[in-house]
Design an enzyme around this catalytic site. Sequence first.
Site, short mmCIF file in Angstrom:
data_model
loop_
_atom_site.label_atom_id
_atom_site.label_comp_id
_atom_site.label_asym_id
_atom_site.label_seq_id
_atom_site.Cartn_x
_atom_site.Cartn_y
_atom_site.Cartn_z
CD GLU A 108 -8.42 4.79 -1.48
OE1 GLU A 108 -9.49 4.61 -1.01
OE2 GLU A 108 -7.83 6.09 -1.40
CG HIS B 103 -8.94 -0.99 4.70
ND1 HIS B 103 -8.54 -1.43 2.76
CD2 HIS B 103 -7.95 0.20 5.08
CE1 HIS B 103 -7.58 0.19 2.45
NE2 HIS B 103 -8.03 0.99 3.41
CG ASP B 104 -11.15 2.48 3.53
OD1 ASP B 104 -10.81 2.44 4.67
OD2 ASP B 104 -10.76 2.40 2.35
CG ASP C 91 -2.48 1.04 0.95
OD1 ASP C 91 -2.28 1.45 0.07
OD2 ASP C 91 -3.08 -0.43 1.20
CG ASP D 161 -4.37 5.52 0.34
OD1 ASP D 161 -5.44 4.83 0.78
OD2 ASP D 161 -4.63 6.68 1.19
C1 NOJ Z 1 -8.02 5.31 1.81
C2 NOJ Z 1 -7.54 4.40 2.87
O1 NOJ Z 1 -8.45 3.01 2.12
C3 NOJ Z 1 -8.24 4.27 4.08
O2 NOJ Z 1 -7.80 3.30 4.78
C4 NOJ Z 1 -7.42 5.53 4.43
O3 NOJ Z 1 -8.03 5.97 5.86
C5 NOJ Z 1 -7.13 6.74 3.84
N1 NOJ Z 1 -7.74 6.18 2.36
C6 NOJ Z 1 -6.13 7.78 3.99
O4 NOJ Z 1 -5.06 7.42 4.28
#
Ligand code: NOJ
Length: 582
Positions: free
Chosen positions: A291, A358-359, A135, A237
């Site tokens: 992303e 994870h989000d 990542d 990211d």
């Molecule tokens: C996206 C990531 O997937 C997330 O977990 C993170 O909080 C934010 N970007 C900030 O880096």
Amino acid sequence: MLKNMRLISYLIISIGCSFISCKYSVSARHADKIDSIPGRTWWKEAVIYQIYPRSFKDNDGDGVGDLKGIISKLDYIKSLGVDAVWLNPIYQSPNYDNGYDVSDYYKIQPQYGTMQDFDSLLQGLHERGIKLVMDIVVNHSSSQHDWFKQSRSSRTNPYRNYYHWWNAEKGKPTPRYSFFDVNNDAWKYDTLTNAYYLHYFAQQQPDLNWENSALREDIYKMLRFWLDKGVDGLRMDAFQFIAKDTTFPPFPAGYEKNIAKYYGNGPHLHDYIQEMSKEVLSKYPVMTVAEGADTSPEDAMKFVDPARHEFSMAYHFEGIDYGKYKPNYDLIGFKKIYSYWDSCFENKGWLAIFLANHDQPRMVSHWGNDAPQFRNVSSKMLTTFVMTMRGTPYYYYGDELGMDNIKFDKIEDYRDISTINAYQHEKNTGGDLEKFIEDKKRSARDNGRTPFQWDGNDNAGFTTGTPWIKINSDYKTVNEAAEEKDSNSVLNYFRKIVKLRKNNPVLVYGKYTLLDKDNPNVYAYTRELNGRKMLIVLNFKNKPATVNTGINLAKATLLLDNYSTPPEGNSLQPYEAVIYEL
Ligand code: NOJ
């Protein structure tokens, strides 16, 4: 008679699959003409397994997952049949956002282990033929990164322009919304130099200034460091946010409801990516996945059109954001989104397919049904969707067990900065806190971050210490050890379908055609390639449903079903998933 024949062929296939490790071998009649597929590459054919390192396996008993823990489970990962592992950030970090606030890009987070552990992990993966995706978090760093410490120390420090500062004598900067700030204010005033700095995420995550070529060079150097080690992929990211209009013009009222539009695709975004590609990425056999990139398919295409030499693939959010965590989302709209995005990438570019990460809350709780009688079957149905669409499947650790939302009922149980700060915001502004907690049972990110459930022993075999976040109480029944023993488990279904996808390029590259599009309960589609055709039928509802594909199934072979009896005619049982070869 027909029904009997189908039953017999079904039994042969399922017995084969359960007892002989099914190879789903492709018969000569059906052999995909693989070599004639243009643009073939490993990352299109791969299944990527995402590991949240804090929660996978703790080796040293401190309650936090670590690299040695992952190493101890490499044979398990191999047994899944996946091709690559994506690790959430493992760099040194004060952990305000669980590693998405990096304080040193060249060091491993001490809780996770050492660089030697990292090297062993990479080697262990490679020995098993599994690739590693790291990542890369460079829209922002941690406020404890040395660059930021220097940057804030004085207005003339050489690192001052590594971040976005607004001197206070110019007045207050134009408002910018922050995702994680208690007041949603992305400008933080710093007395030290009488200036504000920008942070789209938490105050502890200042945004890096990509407009500064010295910063970009430092990022490229860091990327080379990891790529020289042999890392195979990079997950970029929040990448659509890196470029900013540094005059910070005002945005119209309500812009924060469409952040991607206003924060995404800033000036020079694609110049920076192309520069990075020329300087670094093109020199390595690396896969990159962006992303976000999701204002529209046209915008997303700019990231992944091969002619532009930017990234390998992108994941969009339109699918995952659909319905905003409300139960009973409208399946017709869901189908429309996935079909539309597929059509836009049909001839070039490539997308990721995912229903969780994870989000997000857990896949089964979000898109399926985690009630005990439906958890297994709906997990398998959703897995079938992810594994049979065009695009590279990204599959989140624990979903292969059917792990579900933990549904905390008090704020003290949460660990995620976004939930904790949003709660505080709600409290400060007189919001309805009970409703907030109820909503978070469906939507909070921590639902998807609880420890992997290895067995029915204390702490689900995750740690001998106190876990950093509570473990889902269903671990006594939902765990890897139990599911290993059950040929009908979600876990073993996952293994079967990964194999099916890997042995059938039609599921990777085949043309996708939506059928019975106005059916509110069933998602049906075909995948077709070089004379092979598969039909996938998925009942997304908790009641029986019928489907009208217009396809005569008399000569169809049933390849996989998440029930032990094959479907009768056009009727499907709740959450039934069926794959036919036509
Ligand atoms: C996206 C990531 O997937 C997330 O977990 C993170 O909080 C934010 N970007 C900030 O880096």
